[in-house]
Design an enzyme around this catalytic site. Structure first.
Site, mmCIF file in Angstrom:
data_model
loop_
_atom_site.group_PDB
_atom_site.id
_atom_site.type_symbol
_atom_site.label_atom_id
_atom_site.label_comp_id
_atom_site.label_asym_id
_atom_site.label_seq_id
_atom_site.Cartn_x
_atom_site.Cartn_y
_atom_site.Cartn_z
ATOM 1 N N ALA A 8 41.476 -13.066 34.346
ATOM 2 C CA ALA A 8 42.549 -12.837 33.370
ATOM 3 C C ALA A 8 43.872 -13.423 33.842
ATOM 4 O O ALA A 8 44.940 -12.943 33.491
ATOM 5 C CB ALA A 8 42.704 -11.338 33.128
ATOM 6 N N ARG A 14 46.701 -23.008 24.927
ATOM 7 C CA ARG A 14 46.366 -23.391 23.555
ATOM 8 C C ARG A 14 46.720 -22.314 22.525
ATOM 9 O O ARG A 14 46.696 -22.566 21.325
ATOM 10 C CB ARG A 14 44.866 -23.757 23.474
ATOM 11 C CG ARG A 14 44.544 -25.068 24.168
ATOM 12 C CD ARG A 14 43.039 -25.252 24.378
ATOM 13 N NE ARG A 14 42.552 -24.515 25.558
ATOM 14 C CZ ARG A 14 41.272 -24.508 25.968
ATOM 15 N NH1 ARG A 14 40.372 -25.181 25.297
ATOM 16 N NH2 ARG A 14 40.919 -23.828 27.047
ATOM 17 N N GLY A 78 42.238 -22.801 38.350
ATOM 18 C CA GLY A 78 40.891 -22.866 37.795
ATOM 19 C C GLY A 78 40.076 -21.606 38.056
ATOM 20 O O GLY A 78 40.434 -20.765 38.875
ATOM 21 N N THR A 79 38.950 -21.513 37.337
ATOM 22 C CA THR A 79 38.125 -20.302 37.403
ATOM 23 C C THR A 79 37.477 -20.125 38.782
ATOM 24 O O THR A 79 37.279 -18.995 39.241
ATOM 25 C CB THR A 79 37.045 -20.317 36.313
ATOM 26 O OG1 THR A 79 36.334 -21.563 36.364
ATOM 27 C CG2 THR A 79 37.635 -20.172 34.918
ATOM 28 N N ASP A 103 38.623 -13.843 28.206
ATOM 29 C CA ASP A 103 38.845 -14.288 26.827
ATOM 30 C C ASP A 103 37.544 -14.351 26.031
ATOM 31 O O ASP A 103 37.440 -15.085 25.058
ATOM 32 C CB ASP A 103 39.568 -15.641 26.802
ATOM 33 C CG ASP A 103 38.748 -16.755 27.439
ATOM 34 O OD1 ASP A 103 37.704 -16.462 28.039
ATOM 35 O OD2 ASP A 103 39.169 -17.930 27.323
ATOM 36 N N ASN A 170 27.641 -22.650 28.157
ATOM 37 C CA ASN A 170 27.920 -21.589 29.124
ATOM 38 C C ASN A 170 28.833 -20.542 28.479
ATOM 39 O O ASN A 170 29.920 -20.869 28.017
ATOM 40 C CB ASN A 170 28.590 -22.227 30.349
ATOM 41 C CG ASN A 170 29.148 -21.193 31.319
ATOM 42 O OD1 ASN A 170 28.661 -20.066 31.382
ATOM 43 N ND2 ASN A 170 30.166 -21.588 32.076
ATOM 44 N N ASN A 224 40.316 -19.406 22.762
ATOM 45 C CA ASN A 224 41.248 -20.331 23.399
ATOM 46 C C ASN A 224 42.450 -20.631 22.514
ATOM 47 O O ASN A 224 43.495 -21.021 22.996
ATOM 48 C CB ASN A 224 40.540 -21.649 23.745
ATOM 49 C CG ASN A 224 39.424 -21.429 24.755
ATOM 50 O OD1 ASN A 224 39.629 -20.796 25.778
ATOM 51 N ND2 ASN A 224 38.238 -21.910 24.433
ATOM 52 N N ARG A 329 55.194 9.289 6.140
ATOM 53 C CA ARG A 329 55.559 8.802 7.471
ATOM 54 C C ARG A 329 55.229 9.838 8.544
ATOM 55 O O ARG A 329 54.729 10.914 8.259
ATOM 56 C CB ARG A 329 57.042 8.444 7.498
ATOM 57 C CG ARG A 329 57.357 7.232 6.626
ATOM 58 C CD ARG A 329 58.845 7.050 6.443
ATOM 59 N NE ARG A 329 59.564 7.053 7.712
ATOM 60 C CZ ARG A 329 60.862 7.319 7.837
ATOM 61 N NH1 ARG A 329 61.584 7.609 6.764
ATOM 62 N NH2 ARG A 329 61.433 7.295 9.019
ATOM 63 N N TYR A 383 70.544 13.839 6.892
ATOM 64 C CA TYR A 383 71.290 13.153 7.956
ATOM 65 C C TYR A 383 72.785 13.223 7.662
ATOM 66 O O TYR A 383 73.234 12.797 6.589
ATOM 67 C CB TYR A 383 70.809 11.692 7.999
ATOM 68 C CG TYR A 383 71.342 10.883 9.142
ATOM 69 C CD1 TYR A 383 71.289 11.367 10.449
ATOM 70 C CD2 TYR A 383 71.880 9.619 8.931
ATOM 71 C CE1 TYR A 383 71.759 10.605 11.507
ATOM 72 C CE2 TYR A 383 72.348 8.852 9.992
ATOM 73 C CZ TYR A 383 72.288 9.344 11.269
ATOM 74 O OH TYR A 383 72.750 8.586 12.319
HETATM 75 C C1 UD1 Z 1 35.197 -21.657 30.750
HETATM 76 C C2 UD1 Z 1 34.028 -22.304 31.493
HETATM 77 C C3 UD1 Z 1 33.119 -22.984 30.470
HETATM 78 C C4 UD1 Z 1 32.638 -21.951 29.460
HETATM 79 C C5 UD1 Z 1 33.807 -21.216 28.810
HETATM 80 C C6 UD1 Z 1 33.280 -20.048 28.022
HETATM 81 C C7 UD1 Z 1 34.921 -23.005 33.648
HETATM 82 C C8 UD1 Z 1 35.369 -24.153 34.486
HETATM 83 N N1 UD1 Z 1 34.560 -23.290 32.407
HETATM 84 O O1 UD1 Z 1 35.936 -22.699 30.115
HETATM 85 O O2 UD1 Z 1 31.999 -23.567 31.136
HETATM 86 O O3 UD1 Z 1 31.851 -22.610 28.465
HETATM 87 O O4 UD1 Z 1 34.706 -20.686 29.815
HETATM 88 O O5 UD1 Z 1 34.296 -19.385 27.301
HETATM 89 O O6 UD1 Z 1 34.881 -21.896 34.129
HETATM 90 N N2 UD1 Z 1 41.367 -18.129 34.374
HETATM 91 C C9 UD1 Z 1 41.883 -17.580 35.516
HETATM 92 N N3 UD1 Z 1 42.459 -18.411 36.433
HETATM 93 C C10 UD1 Z 1 42.500 -19.759 36.257
HETATM 94 C C11 UD1 Z 1 41.959 -20.310 35.088
HETATM 95 C C12 UD1 Z 1 41.390 -19.463 34.161
HETATM 96 O O7 UD1 Z 1 41.852 -16.365 35.722
HETATM 97 O O8 UD1 Z 1 43.042 -20.439 37.145
HETATM 98 C C13 UD1 Z 1 40.768 -17.221 33.381
HETATM 99 C C14 UD1 Z 1 41.440 -17.327 32.021
HETATM 100 O O9 UD1 Z 1 42.488 -16.381 31.905
HETATM 101 C C15 UD1 Z 1 40.285 -17.024 31.062
HETATM 102 C C16 UD1 Z 1 39.043 -17.451 31.822
HETATM 103 O O10 UD1 Z 1 39.428 -17.588 33.177
HETATM 104 O O11 UD1 Z 1 40.207 -15.634 30.774
HETATM 105 C C17 UD1 Z 1 38.466 -18.782 31.309
HETATM 106 O O12 UD1 Z 1 39.437 -19.788 31.441
HETATM 107 P P1 UD1 Z 1 39.580 -20.953 30.391
HETATM 108 O O13 UD1 Z 1 40.627 -21.876 30.865
HETATM 109 O O14 UD1 Z 1 39.724 -20.414 29.022
HETATM 110 O O15 UD1 Z 1 38.153 -21.670 30.535
HETATM 111 P P2 UD1 Z 1 37.413 -22.545 29.465
HETATM 112 O O16 UD1 Z 1 38.013 -23.885 29.413
HETATM 113 O O17 UD1 Z 1 37.288 -21.804 28.183
HETATM 114 CA CA CA Z 2 38.142 -19.969 27.418
#
Ligand code: UD1
Ligand code: CA
Length: 449
Positions: A8, A14, A78-79, A103, A170, A224, A329, A383
């Site tokens: 999160a 976006r 990144g994730t 998300d 995925n 997204n 109310r 009032y």
């Molecule tokens: C990600 C997956 C994708 C999958 C999709 C499903 C990766 C690289 N890709 O893509 O394969 O199909 O979800 O919905 O994982 N987040 C963090 N820290 C970060 C980046 C993101 O906590 O540095 C969190 C975001 O808040 C979000 C989640 O990870 O809740 C997913 O991130 P997001 O950037 O939306 O990934 P997608 O591009 O949707």
């Molecule tokens: Ca996403």
């Protein structure tokens, strides 16, 4: 031993919003609350929430939830980088780690239970949820054999044209063997289109990896942008309406009505078009709501009728009729059989049984005894410019049209108020009170030319 981590920390670029994406609301609850709810029945030992973008705000808004460990990811690279932040808090942990995208809000608890079962039975290093989508745009593509063994996940932006044709995507929901994941997390590189560390890259490093295809692809809808948010809202609304129809509620025009998941309905409730239920509301057996109502955080007894009205923070007992065009109310408390008619506003007031306020009135900070009849255009002037004061009207009293009752004021029982009166003094039971200029008659007046 099960730990759950919810990703999160992302900004949600976006969404074009000042709110962090995971705090966007969906049918009355935020995305991240919904994700956390979906894993509650698994009773995880640990629940870790990875926060980063506006971390303080996320923590603050989730302050009411207990048992959460917040893990800071700074910056958000990144994730995969997000999950690397767990290496320290989960050091020595030897169970499974369920990773949920913050998300992906429509997951059913049963689906996560299946994922966990499959993972445990197969002895995989990782098991992930997938779906086949007509339009897989934006999602990571999953490459797997007929036995369900996954060789790799390639992100949409990194796919070559042939890879993009794959419709298996995925879902962003994974069950990992934590010690095995922990061993490969340091190996991730950012050699990809977005220059980020991808959690999805761990799958090629962890074998065997299996996937479980969900039967209802809606469950893994990711949010997204605002379009996807509205699509998830539509799915949730449909689920809620179907649930209540199965419980005996009639929706005359289901798609035109919206519900919160805190709303509860009795049997044989009829909901006419364009009605909206928010917060936690309880609608009793046999109520007839609408067309055109907003009901929020309110409790309606049995057989209540509400037409073209707004009811918020109110308690309405059996057999009351509200509207058309009334507003109840916060703090409105109506006993059985009351009638509130058109262009009437009621606030912070108690109406005993069978009170009638039929037209064009404001009743604020008042206590009305049973059977009181409020004449058209009666106003409680509550009032004084500084403070609010109460108006008390005893049982069986009747106010004439266009009465102003200047609070604080106390009218006894069976009082009659003459039409057009402005009353500033208390009236004893059984009295008639008239507070207006006497009518003058001048005979033989020349009159208009
Ligand atoms: C990600 C997956 C994708 C999958 C999709 C499903 C990766 C690289 N890709 O893509 O394969 O199909 O979800 O919905 O994982 N987040 C963090 N820290 C970060 C980046 C993101 O906590 O540095 C969190 C975001 O808040 C979000 C989640 O990870 O809740 C997913 O991130 P997001 O950037 O939306 O990934 P997608 O591009 O949707
Ligand atoms: Ca996403």
């Amino acid at each position: 031993m099960l730990a759950v981590a919810v990703l999160a920390a992302g900004k949600g670029t976006r969404m074009k919003s000042d709110r962090p994406k995971v705090l966007q609301p969906l049918a009355g609850a935020t995305l991240v609350e919904r994700v956390l709810r979906s894993c509650r029945t698994l009773e995880p030992e640990r629940q870790l929430l990875i926060v980063g973008h506006q971390a303080e705000r996320v923590e603050q808004e989730l302050g009411h939830l207990t048992g959460l460990e917040y893990v800071l990811q700074q910056p958000q690279n990144g994730t995969g980088h997000a999950v690397q932040q767990l290496l320290e808090p989960l050091a020595g942990f030897s169970g499974e780690l369920l990773v949920l995208n913050g998300d992906v809000p429509l997951l059913r608890p049963e689906t996560l239970e299946q994922l966990l079962d499959r993972h445990r039975q197969s002895g995989a290093a990782v098991t992930l949820l997938t779906a086949r989508l007509d339009d897989p745009t934006g999602y990571g593509r999953v490459f797997a054999d007929a036995e369900g063994q996954v060789s790799a996940i390639v992100e949409h932006l990194d796919c070559n044209p042939a890879q993009r044709d794959t419709d298996l995507i995925n879902g962003g929901i994974y069950c990992f063997d934590w010690p095995k994941l922990a061993a490969v997390l340091p190996l991730l590189t950012s050699d990809n289109d977005q220059g980020e560390l991808y959690l999805t890259d761990t799958v090629a490093l962890l074998q065997p990896a299996f996937h479980l295809e969900v039967s209802d692809p809606d469950e893994i809808n990711g949010v997204n942008d605002r379009l996807q948010l509205s699509q998830c809202e539509a799915v949730l609304q449909d689920r809620l309406r179907c649930h209540w129809m199965a419980e005996g509620v009639t929706f005359v025009d289901p798609p035109s009505c919206t519900l919160s998941d805190g709303s509860r309905f009795g049997r044989d409730v009829v909901v006419e078009p364009q009605c909206h239920f928010r917060g936690s509301s309880v609608i009793g057996d046999g109520c007839r709501i609408g067309p055109g109502c907003l009901i929020e955080d309110s409790e309606l007894g049995c057989g209540v009728e509400v037409l073209h009205s707004v009811v918020r923070g109110a308690v309405v007992a059996d057999g009351c009729a509200i509207g058309p065009f009334a507003q109840l109310r916060a703090g409105s408390n109506l006993a059985a059989g009351c009638r509130v008619g058109n262009f009437v506003e009621i606030k912070n007031s108690v109406l005993e049984a069978e009170v009638k306020v039929n037209h064009l009135s404001y009743i604020g900070d008042a206590d009305l005894g049973s059977g009181v009849n409020v004449g058209a255009g009666t106003i409680t002037a509550n009032y004084d410019g500084l403070r609010k004061h109460r108006t008390v009207i005893g049982a069986g009293s009747k106010t004439g049209a266009n009465s102003v009752l200047v609070a604080p004021i106390n009218l006894g029982e069976r009082v009659t108020v003459g039409a057009g009166s402005t009353l500033t003094k208390d009236v004893p039971s059984g009295a008639l009170a008239i507070g207006r200029a006497r009518q003058l008659i001048k005979e033989n007046w020349p009159g208009p030319a």
